[in-house]
Write a protein that holds these residues in place. Sequence first.
Motif, mmCIF file in Angstrom:
data_model
loop_
_atom_site.group_PDB
_atom_site.id
_atom_site.type_symbol
_atom_site.label_atom_id
_atom_site.label_comp_id
_atom_site.label_asym_id
_atom_site.label_seq_id
_atom_site.Cartn_x
_atom_site.Cartn_y
_atom_site.Cartn_z
ATOM 1 N N SER A 1 30.814 50.114 49.382
ATOM 2 C CA SER A 1 30.919 49.718 47.980
ATOM 3 C C SER A 1 32.303 49.186 47.655
ATOM 4 O O SER A 1 32.443 48.258 46.831
ATOM 5 C CB SER A 1 30.582 50.905 47.070
ATOM 6 O OG SER A 1 31.500 51.973 47.279
ATOM 7 N N GLN B 1 35.454 36.515 44.533
ATOM 8 C CA GLN B 1 34.539 35.447 44.109
ATOM 9 C C GLN B 1 34.869 34.937 42.709
ATOM 10 O O GLN B 1 34.692 33.750 42.407
ATOM 11 C CB GLN B 1 33.103 35.961 44.157
ATOM 12 C CG GLN B 1 32.064 34.918 43.794
ATOM 13 C CD GLN B 1 32.035 33.752 44.786
ATOM 14 O OE1 GLN B 1 31.577 33.894 45.910
ATOM 15 N NE2 GLN B 1 32.555 32.595 44.383
ATOM 16 N N ARG B 2 35.398 35.817 41.828
ATOM 17 C CA ARG B 2 35.719 35.410 40.465
ATOM 18 C C ARG B 2 36.778 34.316 40.412
ATOM 19 O O ARG B 2 36.824 33.540 39.461
ATOM 20 C CB ARG B 2 36.215 36.621 39.666
ATOM 21 C CG ARG B 2 35.141 37.640 39.364
ATOM 22 C CD ARG B 2 35.753 38.829 38.626
ATOM 23 N NE ARG B 2 34.777 39.907 38.450
ATOM 24 C CZ ARG B 2 35.070 41.087 37.917
ATOM 25 N NH1 ARG B 2 36.319 41.340 37.509
ATOM 26 N NH2 ARG B 2 34.141 42.016 37.802
ATOM 27 N N PRO C 1 30.276 29.530 45.800
ATOM 28 C CA PRO C 1 29.894 30.794 46.438
ATOM 29 C C PRO C 1 30.561 30.970 47.809
ATOM 30 O O PRO C 1 30.633 30.031 48.606
ATOM 31 C CB PRO C 1 28.369 30.688 46.574
ATOM 32 C CG PRO C 1 27.962 29.670 45.560
ATOM 33 C CD PRO C 1 29.095 28.696 45.485
ATOM 34 N N THR D 1 29.718 33.945 49.689
ATOM 35 C CA THR D 1 28.768 34.726 50.490
ATOM 36 C C THR D 1 27.350 34.428 50.019
ATOM 37 O O THR D 1 27.123 33.917 48.914
ATOM 38 C CB THR D 1 29.039 36.239 50.345
ATOM 39 O OG1 THR D 1 28.881 36.618 48.974
ATOM 40 C CG2 THR D 1 30.435 36.592 50.827
ATOM 41 N N ARG E 1 33.528 40.786 45.243
ATOM 42 C CA ARG E 1 33.194 40.297 43.899
ATOM 43 C C ARG E 1 34.466 39.844 43.163
ATOM 44 O O ARG E 1 34.456 38.817 42.460
ATOM 45 C CB ARG E 1 32.486 41.398 43.104
ATOM 46 C CG ARG E 1 31.038 41.631 43.530
ATOM 47 C CD ARG E 1 30.279 42.468 42.515
ATOM 48 N NE ARG E 1 30.823 43.823 42.396
ATOM 49 C CZ ARG E 1 30.449 44.856 43.144
ATOM 50 N NH1 ARG E 1 29.509 44.692 44.080
ATOM 51 N NH2 ARG E 1 30.963 46.043 42.950
ATOM 52 N N LEU E 2 35.557 40.598 43.286
ATOM 53 C CA LEU E 2 36.805 40.208 42.643
ATOM 54 C C LEU E 2 37.317 38.882 43.201
ATOM 55 O O LEU E 2 37.801 38.016 42.454
ATOM 56 C CB LEU E 2 37.866 41.307 42.850
ATOM 57 C CG LEU E 2 37.623 42.620 42.103
ATOM 58 C CD1 LEU E 2 38.656 43.676 42.530
ATOM 59 C CD2 LEU E 2 37.690 42.396 40.596
ATOM 60 N N SER F 1 32.363 45.619 48.878
ATOM 61 C CA SER F 1 31.589 44.754 47.977
ATOM 62 C C SER F 1 32.366 44.473 46.699
ATOM 63 O O SER F 1 32.342 43.343 46.180
ATOM 64 C CB SER F 1 30.250 45.412 47.651
ATOM 65 O OG SER F 1 29.474 45.564 48.825
ATOM 66 N N GLN F 2 33.041 45.464 46.176
ATOM 67 C CA GLN F 2 33.826 45.269 44.956
ATOM 68 C C GLN F 2 34.929 44.244 45.164
ATOM 69 O O GLN F 2 35.148 43.365 44.318
ATOM 70 C CB GLN F 2 34.410 46.596 44.496
ATOM 71 C CG GLN F 2 35.226 46.482 43.209
ATOM 72 C CD GLN F 2 35.864 47.792 42.815
ATOM 73 O OE1 GLN F 2 36.075 48.663 43.652
ATOM 74 N NE2 GLN F 2 36.172 47.941 41.541
ATOM 75 N N GLN F 3 35.648 44.343 46.294
ATOM 76 C CA GLN F 3 36.718 43.395 46.577
ATOM 77 C C GLN F 3 36.170 41.976 46.759
ATOM 78 O O GLN F 3 36.795 40.994 46.325
ATOM 79 C CB GLN F 3 37.504 43.828 47.818
ATOM 80 C CG GLN F 3 38.337 45.079 47.630
ATOM 81 C CD GLN F 3 39.382 44.910 46.535
ATOM 82 O OE1 GLN F 3 40.083 43.890 46.476
ATOM 83 N NE2 GLN F 3 39.474 45.888 45.645
ATOM 84 N N GLN G 1 41.945 40.988 50.015
ATOM 85 C CA GLN G 1 40.639 40.349 49.819
ATOM 86 C C GLN G 1 40.385 39.287 50.882
ATOM 87 O O GLN G 1 39.267 39.161 51.403
ATOM 88 C CB GLN G 1 40.574 39.739 48.426
ATOM 89 C CG GLN G 1 40.559 40.776 47.309
ATOM 90 C CD GLN G 1 40.801 40.174 45.943
ATOM 91 O OE1 GLN G 1 41.116 38.984 45.828
ATOM 92 N NE2 GLN G 1 40.662 40.975 44.896
#
Length: 305
Positions: free
Chosen positions: A30, A40-41, A46, A48, A37-38, A33-35, A5
């Motif tokens: 995609s 960011q959690r 923020p 991005t 989002r993971l 983008s998924q990585q 990540q």
Amino acid sequence: MDERQLRILRELGDLGSVSAVAEALHVTPSAISQQLRLLQRSIPVPLTERAGRRVVLTDAGHALAAAAVEVESAMARARHAVTDFAERPGGVVSVAAFHSAASAFFPPLLRGLAGPEHPRPALADEDVAQDRFPALTRDYDLVLAHRLDHAPPWPRTVTSATLLREPLDVALPAGHPLAAKPLLSPRDVADQPWITVHDGFPLMATIEAIAAFADRRPDIAHRINEFTVVAEVVAAGGGLALMPRWTTRAHPGVVLRPLGDVHARRHIDVLHRPERTARKAVRTVLAELHAIAAQIQGRDTSATT
């Protein structure tokens, strides 16, 4: 947060778009983008933001991307350190063996690996019941273990290879009437007093097979695991014993005779956990053990030809 990540975040800062990162890393947008989002959690601010149709890094994202460079550098150094260690020809390799195998293998192992360019064996004797040998691989790089020819295989949790398939002979006092026979049968020896190992050790099963073949109960006079002591007791007239043909020292008061009609052979196997042989030093010691085994068996072949 993981290394992959962080690398994606770093590449996004360098390349400027999710599609460019996906192309560089040979994955789909995609997946990128998924990585993100993971990642960011696990971050409270923020990383991005949108800039038109593109996703770009925030100031916090740039700060973490810069830190990711240091993380990647540290991980690369760690990987190189492990590789260097694994490929180092020297270093300590711990080897455990039961007593008779230790007597036969340890001296030539030390001689064969003498010198600073070779691994340094750290040797230990471990004479345990057969079912306890696999557990020793937790503490030693290589473990020499014994089992009978027809015994179950070692568990899949360890890697094993057979060094020797060694015949078991009947040991008799030099003046014993049966010493004149070139081959003994179970009926010849079943009614004799026996010197045997403690329960749980492989040779006991062969004694029981001799008694079963002759339909007699074994007369066990003494229980001794150490073969040098067994030889002394046999020579003193304390009874007969089963002794390995190649890995015990000759005794002037003892003769060995082969036994027919029953399986009388043991395996000397080398056990290890699979990851141990990632080290070149362990592979070197393992190869030396196989070479010693070939020499031991070769001496017997040359003596009988």
